[in-house]
Design a protein around this motif. Structure first.
Motif, PDB file in Angstrom:
ATOM      1  N   LEU A  23      86.445  52.822  55.572  1.00  0.00           N
ATOM      2  CA  LEU A  23      86.670  51.508  56.405  1.00  0.00           C
ATOM      3  C   LEU A  23      85.499  50.621  56.029  1.00  0.00           C
ATOM      4  O   LEU A  23      85.530  49.409  56.810  1.00  0.00           O
ATOM      5  CB  LEU A  23      86.499  51.961  58.003  1.00  0.00           C
ATOM      6  N   GLY A  24      84.382  51.153  55.583  1.00  0.00           N
ATOM      7  CA  GLY A  24      83.341  50.008  55.192  1.00  0.00           C
ATOM      8  C   GLY A  24      82.190  49.562  56.131  1.00  0.00           C
ATOM      9  O   GLY A  24      81.439  48.876  55.753  1.00  0.00           O
ATOM     10  N   GLY A  25      82.294  50.362  57.369  1.00  0.00           N
ATOM     11  CA  GLY A  25      81.236  50.168  58.397  1.00  0.00           C
ATOM     12  C   GLY A  25      81.006  50.924  59.481  1.00  0.00           C
ATOM     13  O   GLY A  25      82.080  51.924  59.650  1.00  0.00           O
ATOM     14  N   LEU A  26      80.176  51.207  59.940  1.00  0.00           N
ATOM     15  CA  LEU A  26      79.941  52.086  61.271  1.00  0.00           C
ATOM     16  C   LEU A  26      80.794  51.680  62.391  1.00  0.00           C
ATOM     17  O   LEU A  26      81.471  52.396  62.965  1.00  0.00           O
ATOM     18  CB  LEU A  26      78.239  52.210  61.769  1.00  0.00           C
ATOM     19  N   SER A  27      80.802  50.488  62.855  1.00  0.00           N
ATOM     20  CA  SER A  27      81.482  50.056  63.762  1.00  0.00           C
ATOM     21  C   SER A  27      83.103  50.389  63.615  1.00  0.00           C
ATOM     22  O   SER A  27      83.650  50.803  64.697  1.00  0.00           O
ATOM     23  CB  SER A  27      81.488  48.615  64.208  1.00  0.00           C
ATOM     24  N   ALA A  28      83.503  49.997  62.628  1.00  0.00           N
ATOM     25  CA  ALA A  28      85.070  50.144  62.262  1.00  0.00           C
ATOM     26  C   ALA A  28      85.134  51.894  62.290  1.00  0.00           C
ATOM     27  O   ALA A  28      86.296  52.140  62.798  1.00  0.00           O
ATOM     28  CB  ALA A  28      85.352  49.781  60.951  1.00  0.00           C
ATOM     29  N   ALA A  29      84.298  52.568  61.899  1.00  0.00           N
ATOM     30  CA  ALA A  29      84.537  54.077  61.751  1.00  0.00           C
ATOM     31  C   ALA A  29      84.424  54.678  63.200  1.00  0.00           C
ATOM     32  O   ALA A  29      85.249  55.669  63.515  1.00  0.00           O
ATOM     33  CB  ALA A  29      83.405  54.688  60.787  1.00  0.00           C
ATOM     34  N   GLY A  30      83.433  54.058  63.874  1.00  0.00           N
ATOM     35  CA  GLY A  30      83.253  54.538  65.307  1.00  0.00           C
ATOM     36  C   GLY A  30      84.354  54.314  65.907  1.00  0.00           C
ATOM     37  O   GLY A  30      84.909  55.013  66.731  1.00  0.00           O
TER      38      GLY A  30
END
Length: 306
Positions: A16-23
């Protein structure tokens, strides 16, 4: 399990390309997701990501580890599916994708009932009319409505859906009723189009005595939300190309009229698509069977009394 959880977070960050999206996807705060990555990097003794202004990009070591991590998670999923098949108690998470309109009316509305029957199965639904890369985004099953192309995905056909062109009586009175497909282009008529980055159908394919023919139609505006197109058509803004079951109620009450009934668009297929390896997963089969029966019933009810 903590190490496996860290691997799971790492894989979703890459996809997903990022911590926020994965979180968000895994129901974790960015801080927790970040700590999971730090723990994994400490355990491996390498840096897994380089930061850019917009996303996290895997390092060379991160790219190598990602390929192995996917295999680890796939093996765990297969083992859990085998145990669920033996025990008769399916459990776990299913990530589902569906189109906006159909997803709201048929898929989303059925998830609570599915969960009532199978309380150990979590369903995480994403709605979008955009076409996504299922493998990259970790989608387990996607319900799609359209002209489906060959792919490496396994397909469960649910229904073949008739399509129609339709417009509001006010639009027809103002602009005239097209008498042949060429009128859509030559008049020209305002055709309301579903368009988004990566869309393939930038034309309408209509049935003619000579066979299916493509027409490069156009209009003053377009959108990536199919329900918005229907609203614009009802307001008299132009002609839409829609599955009949989606607008049958508006055709029945007169808010829309069929255009070019002798030259309808080619039908579309409603289907469930999923990676071949997921076919043996009992929880996935249960969800697809449940939604297939539900969609078939709702489509039949929508078209009843034509």
């Amino acid at each position: 399990m903590a190490y496996l959880d860290n691997i799971s977070v790492f894989v979703r960050v890459v996809e997903l390309g990022g911590l926020s999206a994965a979180g968000r996807d895994m129901r974790l705060s960015p801080a927790v997701a970040s700590n999971r990555i730090k723990e994994l990097e400490k355990h491996l003794g390498v840096r897994l990501f380089n930061r850019t202004t917009r996303q996290l990009v895997p390092t060379e070591q991160g790219t190598v580890f990602y390929e192995g991590a996917k295999k680890i998670l796939a093996a765990v999923d297969e083992a859990e599916a085998a145990i669920a098949a033996l025990s008769g108690q399916p459990r776990g998470v299913i990530r589902v994708m569906a189109p906006l309109g159909l997803g709201r009316r048929m898929i989303a509305s059925g998830i609570p009932s599915f969960h009532d029957q199978y309380p150990e199965i979590e369903v995480r639904l994403r709605l979008s009319d955009r076409e996504v890369d299922m493998m990259k985004e970790g989608i387990d099953v996607a319900f799609r409505l359209g002209v489906l192309e060959d792919s490496s995905l396994r397909m469960r056909g649910i229904a073949d859906c008739e399509r129609v062109l339709a417009a509001a009586p006010g639009y027809i009175e103002r602009r005239g009723m097209p008498e042949k497909p060429e009128d859509l282009v030559e008049a020209p008529h305002d055709c309301l189009l579903l368009r988004f980055p990566g869309a393939r159908e930038y034309f309408w394919t209509l049935q003619t005595p000579e066979g299916p023919q493509k027409y490069q139609v156009a209009g003053p505006f377009d959108t990536d939300d199919g329900d918005v197109l229907t609203s614009w058509a009802i307001e008299g803004r132009g002609i839409i190309n829609k599955p009949r079951f989606e607008i049958e109620g508006f055709l029945r009450d007169g808010r829309l009229k069929v255009v070019l009934p002798e030259n309808p668009p080619v039908p579309v297929k409603l289907a469930a698509l999923y990676p071949h390896k997921k076919y043996q997963d009992p929880k996935l089969r249960l969800l697809v069977d449940f939604m297939a029966e539900r969609c078939q019933r709702m489509i039949s009810e929508a078209l009843a009394g034509r």
